[in-house]
Design an enzyme around this catalytic site. Sequence first.
Site, mmCIF file in Angstrom:
data_model
loop_
_atom_site.group_PDB
_atom_site.id
_atom_site.type_symbol
_atom_site.label_atom_id
_atom_site.label_comp_id
_atom_site.label_asym_id
_atom_site.label_seq_id
_atom_site.Cartn_x
_atom_site.Cartn_y
_atom_site.Cartn_z
ATOM 1 N N GLU A 29 7.472 65.089 9.145
ATOM 2 C CA GLU A 29 8.049 64.030 8.302
ATOM 3 C C GLU A 29 7.409 62.689 8.591
ATOM 4 O OE1 GLU A 29 10.548 60.730 7.044
ATOM 5 O OE2 GLU A 29 10.023 61.226 9.099
ATOM 6 N N ASP A 82 9.491 66.710 14.130
ATOM 7 C CA ASP A 82 8.424 65.918 14.758
ATOM 8 C C ASP A 82 8.973 64.547 15.144
ATOM 9 O OD1 ASP A 82 8.684 65.294 11.980
ATOM 10 O OD2 ASP A 82 6.773 64.214 12.033
HETATM 11 ZN ZN ZN Z 1 13.006 60.245 10.943
#
Ligand code: ZN
Length: 469
Positions: free
Chosen positions: A172, A108
């Site tokens: 994340e 992401d």
């Molecule tokens: Zn990162």
Amino acid sequence: MRVILVLTWLAASAVALRAQAPLENHLHSIPWAAYQRQSVKLLQEYLKIDTSNPPGNEIAAAEFFHRLFDEAGIPNTIHPYAPGRANLYARLKGDGSLRPLILLNHTDVVRADPKEWRVSPFSGEIVDNELYGRGAVDMKDEGLIQAMVLLIAAKERLPLKRDLIFLAVADEEVGSTGSAWMIQNHPELLRGGEYLITEGGGNLIQPLGGTIYGIGVAEKSPFWIRLVAKGRGGHGSMPIADSAPNRLARALDRIVNWQTPMKLLPSVEKYFHEAARLQPEPRARKFRNIRKALRDQTFARSLSEDEEYNYMLRDTISLTRLQGSTQTNVIPATATAELDIRLLPGSDPQQFLGELTRVVADDQIAIEPISPHRIPNSSPADTTLYRIIREAALARNPRAVVVPTLNSGYTESQMYRRLGIHCYGFAPVEITPEIDSSQHAANERIPVEEIRRGIKLLYEIVARAANEP
Ligand SMILES: [Zn+2]
């Protein structure tokens, strides 16, 4: 006797050299130019996939890696865990004589506002030899390089004593649900891992020459606190001496003037020792023996006042939110403040809370933790992998200074260390401070040449680590 010993030593060295020779031959035989061209092309494709989080839609990135690994005959699995969200896990088998090495990356990216960019953030365009795209530095570049390492290892038949694991996770940047899901639902795929490489390091080209290679060995852990003061409310025209806002202001005054004790972690001591090479005298001398230098109150104070170093030496407190009345003429019955506290590895949240309570010294102010209670951890800076990264960095750039770093922010290494894995933040690219600051900002980009060199650097590190105990 001495002759025999020398002969034995010579024989042993010869055996060691012979054992190393196939790996050296392997490293020299790789047709880099073709792989480098392929890497740049693939990174352009990868950067075109919009995985802005929220919402993420990382399944598109998982499918991208799935196709790559399938074509190369590398066993891999997509692990979907929520609509549009998925991790990808690939594993290249070694002979099993050493424990696995995991290459971890997140798929992401944070959002991008196209209006602020020179080119579209999801175009993967190259302008002036720099590859543009959200994720070009954080961390689609590294994810793609990690995937290429597996592809090359498979194609060129890299001998492996360890399994190589590639793990691309979702989310994340927001909630770490990808890693959390993996650890909770498939611990067997990670357990037994000895080493892990992910983001959290950085190699910054210095304005006066040389590059500081930072290998992330630890992160500070967030421990957020809310203070709630209670008191009698009333009209602003009739002051109340011990009102909630007044009590809170006095407590906050004590907190912001509180110097938490200095603690020198072994990795931080090593950081100063290595970083001394970039300092002018007399600072260099003090950095080389920081433990002794910190006994000098004046020097200790000067480091405390330096934002670049202060956070490495103590648990820190930033006052970030304040709330009282919604109207100027109303004294509220409640006033609140929030503190962003970051603890060093080894610090105990409960003990810190006890000390903070003593500093506040007001039993009408409640002190409540508002973030999950996590005990920060770290990895040693004297393992085989750490040494291999250091040597490879120095071989690539003799003017490099390699330092173990303590990240002021949080990384997912914290989650994987709890499985008994030594985790290091390492990026195989050298970048300028200007490019570094394009992360999470407009015009995120990476020099094409760094992708080309990064592939070689990470491959060499992984190849050596996969064959050395
Ligand atoms: Zn990162």
